[in-house]
Design an enzyme around this catalytic site. Structure first.
Site, PDB file in Angstrom:
ATOM      1  N   HIS A  35       0.874  -1.184   0.000  1.00  0.00           N
ATOM      2  CA  HIS A  35       0.000   0.000   0.000  1.00  0.00           C
ATOM      3  C   HIS A  35       0.911   1.234   0.000  1.00  0.00           C
ATOM      4  O   HIS A  35       2.026   1.179   0.515  1.00  0.00           O
ATOM      5  CB  HIS A  35      -0.836  -0.073   1.284  1.00  0.00           C
ATOM      6  CG  HIS A  35      -1.882   0.982   1.437  1.00  0.00           C
ATOM      7  ND1 HIS A  35      -1.595   2.268   1.832  1.00  0.00           N
ATOM      8  CD2 HIS A  35      -3.235   0.932   1.311  1.00  0.00           C
ATOM      9  CE1 HIS A  35      -2.709   2.955   1.928  1.00  0.00           C
ATOM     10  NE2 HIS A  35      -3.726   2.175   1.615  1.00  0.00           N
ATOM     11  N   ASP A  57       3.469  -3.942   7.500  1.00  0.00           N
ATOM     12  CA  ASP A  57       2.222  -3.204   7.389  1.00  0.00           C
ATOM     13  C   ASP A  57       1.108  -4.192   7.708  1.00  0.00           C
ATOM     14  O   ASP A  57       0.726  -5.004   6.862  1.00  0.00           O
ATOM     15  CB  ASP A  57       2.082  -2.638   5.971  1.00  0.00           C
ATOM     16  CG  ASP A  57       0.708  -2.009   5.743  1.00  0.00           C
ATOM     17  OD1 ASP A  57      -0.176  -2.161   6.615  1.00  0.00           O
ATOM     18  OD2 ASP A  57       0.524  -1.387   4.678  1.00  0.00           O
ATOM     19  N   GLN A  62      -4.050  -4.940   7.316  1.00  0.00           N
ATOM     20  CA  GLN A  62      -5.021  -5.970   6.929  1.00  0.00           C
ATOM     21  C   GLN A  62      -4.696  -7.322   7.563  1.00  0.00           C
ATOM     22  O   GLN A  62      -5.286  -8.338   7.187  1.00  0.00           O
ATOM     23  CB  GLN A  62      -5.048  -6.123   5.401  1.00  0.00           C
ATOM     24  CG  GLN A  62      -5.361  -4.855   4.636  1.00  0.00           C
ATOM     25  CD  GLN A  62      -6.791  -4.362   4.826  1.00  0.00           C
ATOM     26  OE1 GLN A  62      -7.639  -5.051   5.397  1.00  0.00           O
ATOM     27  NE2 GLN A  62      -7.062  -3.159   4.367  1.00  0.00           N
ATOM     28  N   LYS A 106      -9.944  -0.222  10.991  1.00  0.00           N
ATOM     29  CA  LYS A 106     -10.110  -1.410  10.154  1.00  0.00           C
ATOM     30  C   LYS A 106     -10.414  -2.645  10.989  1.00  0.00           C
ATOM     31  O   LYS A 106     -10.438  -3.764  10.483  1.00  0.00           O
ATOM     32  CB  LYS A 106      -8.860  -1.639   9.308  1.00  0.00           C
ATOM     33  CG  LYS A 106      -8.620  -0.530   8.279  1.00  0.00           C
ATOM     34  CD  LYS A 106      -7.473  -0.881   7.381  1.00  0.00           C
ATOM     35  CE  LYS A 106      -6.976   0.308   6.589  1.00  0.00           C
ATOM     36  NZ  LYS A 106      -7.886   0.696   5.500  1.00  0.00           N
ATOM     37  N   CYS A 124      -4.915   2.608  -3.393  1.00  0.00           N
ATOM     38  CA  CYS A 124      -3.621   3.084  -2.852  1.00  0.00           C
ATOM     39  C   CYS A 124      -2.508   2.083  -3.122  1.00  0.00           C
ATOM     40  O   CYS A 124      -1.630   1.874  -2.280  1.00  0.00           O
ATOM     41  CB  CYS A 124      -3.712   3.383  -1.359  1.00  0.00           C
ATOM     42  SG  CYS A 124      -4.898   4.652  -0.970  1.00  0.00           S
TER      43      CYS A 124
HETATM   44  C1  LIG Z   1      -2.530  -2.663   3.595  1.00  0.00           C
HETATM   45  C2  LIG Z   1      -2.835  -1.267   4.071  1.00  0.00           C
HETATM   46  N1  LIG Z   1      -1.859  -0.524   4.553  1.00  0.00           N
HETATM   47  C3  LIG Z   1      -2.071   0.725   5.011  1.00  0.00           C
HETATM   48  C4  LIG Z   1      -3.312   1.300   4.968  1.00  0.00           C
HETATM   49  C5  LIG Z   1      -3.479   2.693   5.471  1.00  0.00           C
HETATM   50  O1  LIG Z   1      -4.221   2.708   6.638  1.00  0.00           O
HETATM   51  P1  LIG Z   1      -4.656   4.085   7.287  1.00  0.00           P
HETATM   52  O2  LIG Z   1      -5.302   4.875   6.184  1.00  0.00           O
HETATM   53  O3  LIG Z   1      -5.603   3.713   8.366  1.00  0.00           O
HETATM   54  O4  LIG Z   1      -3.423   4.759   7.792  1.00  0.00           O
HETATM   55  C6  LIG Z   1      -4.371   0.574   4.434  1.00  0.00           C
HETATM   56  C7  LIG Z   1      -5.706   1.181   4.320  1.00  0.00           C
HETATM   57  O5  LIG Z   1      -6.363   1.116   3.329  1.00  0.00           O
HETATM   58  C8  LIG Z   1      -4.131  -0.752   3.985  1.00  0.00           C
HETATM   59  O6  LIG Z   1      -5.112  -1.504   3.481  1.00  0.00           O
END
Ligand SMILES: Cc1ncc(COP(=O)(O)O)c(C=O)c1O
Length: 409
Positions: free
Chosen positions: A122, A199, A202, A225, A365
């Site tokens: 992401h 990260d 998910q 999430k 993203c």
């Molecule tokens: C795999 C992953 N990483 C990072 C993020 C970013 O999360 P946040 O917007 O809560 O900082 C997301 C959110 O869509 C995600 O799915």
């Protein structure tokens, strides 16, 4: 199937109608809905216990502090951290990874060093490293994926040389649903002398998580999430690293002493929590952790695996539909991205919305990944504890309508 349908009544928003149809919410990878238990905990906090934390010399402030720190302890226990001190509250995954990039990367990376990321990251695990690379002269390099949408581990051996100082890996792709072998990658990173940053946006919401078993140095995730509120998340880090790291943000609450020219820092984790923190949100985060713990994360994973297998089977029956991601539900989480004929995913999402079915469309993203997939955008359905097979059926029915409208053969 793990029947979690009894939970649906806890989520007020799920009884809404959209465009005259019952809401079918299939965008939990973007953000999840909130149960009354979380809403109630936050409401109770504001009604009964609101005060600023860590500075009050009165009973109400002590109560607020105990609730805030209690939430930290719950989050720490949820991921099997050794101590709550290893958990830094951040705004979310994005700000947690920025804390590592600026707190560690900015001070350790040198020209010629490398940050090794997977191609399925992401932007939250890409752009902070790009920003820091601009200051340090480090370079970003990417692990490719194989034909089965898995991280190509043969490339890991080749690419993980002494220049690599940071390895960044997603716990689950928010596009493909791929669950990479994180522990294998973090172990290789350690052998090569690199730090690893997972990260887990998910991962933590969808499976039992044990930071020791994952072997990572840092792990980032977001409360929103996993049934909690927006505006808060966590950075888990190895204590020695957190202690040796510089803060990425300065201000009140994070200092030991402030002089005219310099300051010294508070202990971890306060060192990384500049300013008034999101207190009610921390309380809501703790309530979300309680809620998920009561279900049991094994049951959450089993429920999603079942729904994903069902969705993959049913989507496989839709003519003209292409799924991007591992074919087998065992290899992946509850996220299914797809395209349908030549219909632009945004148009598809609009047609589905008219039938009450909320899915996501776009690059999610993950532009570098979409370039490799060679599509500008995909449609994405994602599941959580409150989804049912009936929700998947509603998706399939809505897709049939889209095919009819757009004349997809
Ligand atoms: C795999 C992953 N990483 C990072 C993020 C970013 O999360 P946040 O917007 O809560 O900082 C997301 C959110 O869509 C995600 O799915």
């Amino acid at each position: 199937m793990t029947d979690l349908s009894r939970l649906r009544g806890d989520f007020p928003i799920l009884s809404r109608e959209m465009n005259g149809r019952p809401l079918v919410y299939l965008d939990s990878a973007a953000t999840t809905q909130k149960p009354v238990q979380v809403l109630q905990a936050m409401d109770d906090f504001y009604r009964q216990a609101n005060a600023n934390v860590h500075r009050g010399a009165y009973a109400l402030a002590e109560e607020a502090t105990a609730l805030y720190e209690g939430a930290r302890a719950k989050v720490a226990a949820f991921i099997h951290a050794t101590s709550p001190r290893e958990v830094v509250f951040a705004r979310g995954t994005t700000s947690a990874i920025n804390t590592v990039a600026y707190g560690w990367g900015l001070h350790h990376l040198r020209p010629g060093d490398r940050v090794l990321l997977t191609i399925m990251e992401h932007h939250a695990n890409v752009v902070p490293w790009q920003l820091v690379a601009r200051h340090t002269g480090a370079k970003l390099v990417y692990l490719p994926m194989d034909d089965g949408y898995r991280v190509d581990l043969t490339a890991l051996d080749r690419m993980l040389d002494e220049r690599v100082k940071v390895v960044g890996i997603t716990g689950m792709s928010n596009v493909l649903g791929t669950i990479p072998p994180v522990a294998e990658v973090t172990a290789a990173a350690r052998r090569a002398g690199a730090i690893s940053v997972v990260d887990a946006a998910q991962l933590v919401p969808h499976s039992p998580t044990d930071v020791a078993a994952l072997g990572a140095d840092f792990l980032a995730f977001s409360a929103h999430k996993m049934l909690g509120p927006t505006g808060i998340g966590a950075l888990w880090g190895r204590l020695d690293l957190l202690e040796s790291m510089e803060p990425a943000e300065g201000g009140g609450e994070m200092i030991r002493d402030v002089d005219l020219q310099t300051s010294t820092w508070a202990e971890v984790p306060q060192k990384f929590e500049a300013g008034t923190p999101p207190i009610a949100e921390a309380v809501g985060f703790g309530a979300a952790v309680d809620y998920l713990s009561a279900i049991g994360m094994e049951a959450v994973r089993a429920h999603e695996a079942d729904l994903t297998a069902y969705a993959l089977a049913r989507l496989g029956e839709v003519p003209g539909l292409t799924v991007y991601g591992p074919a087998e539900a065992v290899d992946r989480g509850g996220v299914v991205s797809f395209t349908l004929g030549d219909i632009h995913p945004h148009d598809l999402a609009t047609i589905l919305d008219q039938q009450g079915v909320a899915i996501r469309a776009g690059h999610h993203c993950a532009r570098p990944l979409h370039r490799v997939l060679d599509v500008p955008a995909t449609a994405r359905a994602s599941f959580y504890v409150y989804n049912t097979r009936e929700d998947v059926d509603a998706l399939i029915t809505a897709l049939a309508e889209a095919r009819r409208l757009f004349g997809v053969a």
